[in-house]
Design an enzyme around this catalytic site. Structure first.
Site, PDB file in Angstrom:
ATOM      1  N   HIS A  46       0.864  -1.180   0.070  1.00  0.00           N
ATOM      2  CA  HIS A  46       0.230  -0.157   0.037  1.00  0.00           C
ATOM      3  C   HIS A  46       0.755   1.130  -0.142  1.00  0.00           C
ATOM      4  O   HIS A  46       0.372   2.339   0.558  1.00  0.00           O
ATOM      5  CB  HIS A  46      -0.996   0.031   1.183  1.00  0.00           C
ATOM      6  CG  HIS A  46      -1.969  -1.098   1.135  1.00  0.00           C
ATOM      7  ND1 HIS A  46      -3.082  -1.004   0.558  1.00  0.00           N
ATOM      8  CD2 HIS A  46      -2.005  -2.374   1.570  1.00  0.00           C
ATOM      9  CE1 HIS A  46      -3.837  -2.299   0.441  1.00  0.00           C
ATOM     10  NE2 HIS A  46      -3.207  -2.878   1.223  1.00  0.00           N
TER      11      HIS A  46
ATOM     12  N   ASN B 213     -10.182  -3.148   2.365  1.00  0.00           N
ATOM     13  CA  ASN B 213      -9.907  -2.669   0.816  1.00  0.00           C
ATOM     14  C   ASN B 213     -11.302  -2.635  -0.003  1.00  0.00           C
ATOM     15  O   ASN B 213     -12.475  -2.545   0.466  1.00  0.00           O
ATOM     16  CB  ASN B 213      -9.406  -4.228   0.526  1.00  0.00           C
ATOM     17  CG  ASN B 213      -7.982  -4.465   0.681  1.00  0.00           C
ATOM     18  OD1 ASN B 213      -7.156  -3.440   0.775  1.00  0.00           O
ATOM     19  ND2 ASN B 213      -7.453  -5.718   0.948  1.00  0.00           N
TER      20      ASN B 213
END
Ligand code: NDP
Length: 501
Positions: free
Chosen positions: A55, A128
């Protein structure tokens, strides 16, 4: 000097010349005593901190969660206590596998991380844009991520590693199907849903517990790029989603999501037809419909990207009274991994940074010292407990909060694949797609798998076929593989385990 502020050194001394370094003669070498030159460059050399191992590329913004429905019979968490209540929020969206400068349009899940600054402390929902994940045991996370990162020799992305791992890990099939569908390339961070993915628990005033999963449904509508569009946009403007979020908020077009939850009574978990704590599975809506409880809104861009977005540290371990964990093995591993990675990336005092510290209450504890302590460090107050000098003390009211459910069993490394159906839900997803969507899914898969060894292709196609015969046939056809060849080849599903002899 005008009315502008005077430039100074880090220590506050005035700087007389910020244009010319100190040299011996106009063409001469520089002097070590040019402290301004040295301080400026030394500071610059240290501007980068380690990027997130996953990420790394992301964008963030502030906003709020407003409660629109009464869910107090399920949870006593203060943020849900009344309709109309607003809790300040900070969200960060991201891609997973790429580096900090990588393209926003990559085929990748998107991080959807929420920090809620509640009066009982910060509550992080670190989700997510997919309701599930590739693996269900955190022990496999480093292996999986290495297949998404760069090859150790070539430093290139390596489709062989990806498909080798996925084909040897059939539990990934459901998420692979989402990843290569249209939703693998969202048009922007605003045009996608967010999911907690994990089950958590809600605990009400009576101490009753319910299993829950969060769903944040975009009010902008789902919009995706095709593979070709994603490639084109990524080439023209790799930061398009970062730009889109910043500009939308800047012009007052605030992104909004319907905040919903699925609620499973605790006793259902025992004999539900799938393990409700398996991160590769959804809870079908037909079994547990979405209950809307709020609206999530982003209405403020950060003033400084590094301070607020790069230094943001989300951790599923940040929960508040009225919220508990679940036995989801991936969640359990993440409870360790997130604070650990922040301590490495940002340092021991990461939780005192403005974006990470509580905004609606104060943290009161005996943590002291460590690198870069700048929040007063507890001043002269007592730094041990128990003490007779007025330091903070535990409150037994909260003793049983997160953990008071019955667990028993033999401690063992249980095979997480045993008895698991990795195919039905992936097939359900394939079957709910229109023919056009199925075609694009198959085309995206074939494009990614085309350079991979035949043995790996065959192993993966067998998984697609188990989910749905048309799915397997479609990918085989797109790769120019005869179905008879699949039937003839040896059928090996599981990852090789252990050595023999
Ligand atoms: P439903 O028909 O009630 O729900 C289907 C869901 O699939 C909707 O939420 C829809 O989202 C979503 N969806 C549609 N296309 C895609 C795509 N390409 N990628 C990901 N999600 C998509 O069925 P069930 O609840 O019985 O689930 C059937 C399948 O749908 C599951 O096996 C799972 O793969 C998928 N799914 C299920 C979710 C759940 O929590 N139950 C959540 C998301 C997906 P939207 O409403 O935004 O169009």
């Amino acid at each position: 000097m005008t009315d502008r502020k005077r430039l100074t050194s880090s220590a506050g001394a005035p700087v007389g010349d910020n244009q010319n370094s100190l040299s011996v003669g106009p063409r001469g070498p520089l002097l070590l005593e040019d402290i301004h030159l040295i301080e400026k460059n030394a500071q610059f050399n240290r501007e980068r901190i380690p990027e997130r191992v996953v990420h790394a590329k992301g964008a963030g913004a502030y906003g709020y969660l407003e409660i629109t429905a009464d869910v107090t019979k399920y949870t006593k968490a203060a943020l849900f206590s009344e309709i109309g209540k607003r809790t300040e929020a900070f969200l960060r969206f991201s891609t997973v596998a790429g580096e900090k400068g990588s393209t926003d349009s990559a085929r990748d899940p998107r991080g959807f991380a929420i920090k809620l600054y509640t009066e009982d402390g910060n509550y992080d929902i670190v989700g997510n844009n997919t309701p599930i994940f590739f693996i269900r045991d955190g022990l496999k996370f480093p292996d999986f991520i290495r297949t998404q990162k760069r090859d150790p020799q070539t430093n290139l992305k390596n489709p062989t590693a990806m498909w080798d791992f996925w084909s040897l890990s059939p539990e990934s099939l459901h998420q692979v199907t989402i990843l290569f569908s249209d939703r693998g390339t969202p048009r922007s961070f605003r045009h996608m849903n967010g999911y907690s993915s994990h089950a958590f628990s809600w605990i009400n005033m009576e101490g009753e517990r319910f299993w829950v999963k969060y769903h944040f449904k975009t009010k902008q509508g789902i919009q995706n790029f095709t593979r070709e569009e994603a490639l084109e946009v990524g080439g023209k403007d790799p930061d398009h989603a970062t730009r889109d979020l910043y500009e939308a908020i800047g012009r007052g077009d605030f992104p909004r999501w319907r905040a919903c939850v699925q609620i499973m009574p605790m006793e259902d978990a025992d004999d539900y037809h799938v393990n409700p704590f398996d991160l590769t599975k959804v809870w079908p809506h037909g079994d547990y419909p979405l209950i809307e409880f709020g609206e999530l809104v982003l209405d403020r861009n950060p003033d400084n990207y590094f301070q607020d977005v790069e230094q943001a540290a989300f951790e599923p371990s940040n929960i508040v009274p009225g919220i508990g964990f679940s036995p989801d093995k991936m969640l359990q591993a993440r409870l360790f991994a997130y604070p650990d990675t922040h301590r490495y990336r940002l340092g021991a005092n990461y939780a005192t940074l403005p974006v990470n510290s509580p905004h609606a209450t104060e943290s009161q504890n005996y943590h002291r010292d460590g690198a870069m302590r700048f929040d007063g460090n507890g001043g002269p107050s007592v730094n041990y407990e128990p003490n007779s000098f007025g330091g903070p003390v535990e409150d037994a009211k909260f003793k049983h909060e997160a953990y008071n459910f019955e667990i028993d069993g033999i401690a063992e490394r249980y095979d997480h694949r045993e008895g698991n159906d990795d195919f039905t839900q992936a097939g359900n997803l394939f079957r709910l797609m229109t023919e056009d969507q199925q075609e694009r899914l198959i085309d995206n898969l074939a494009d990614s798998m085309k350079t991979v060894a035949r043995e790996i292709q065959l192993r993966q196609i067998r998984h697609f076929s188990r989910a749905d015969a048309h799915y397997g046939e479609g990918v085989a056809r797109a790769l120019g593989i005869n179905l008879a060849e699949i039937a003839e080849t040896e059928d090996v599903d599981a990852a090789p385990t252990g050595v023999s002899g």
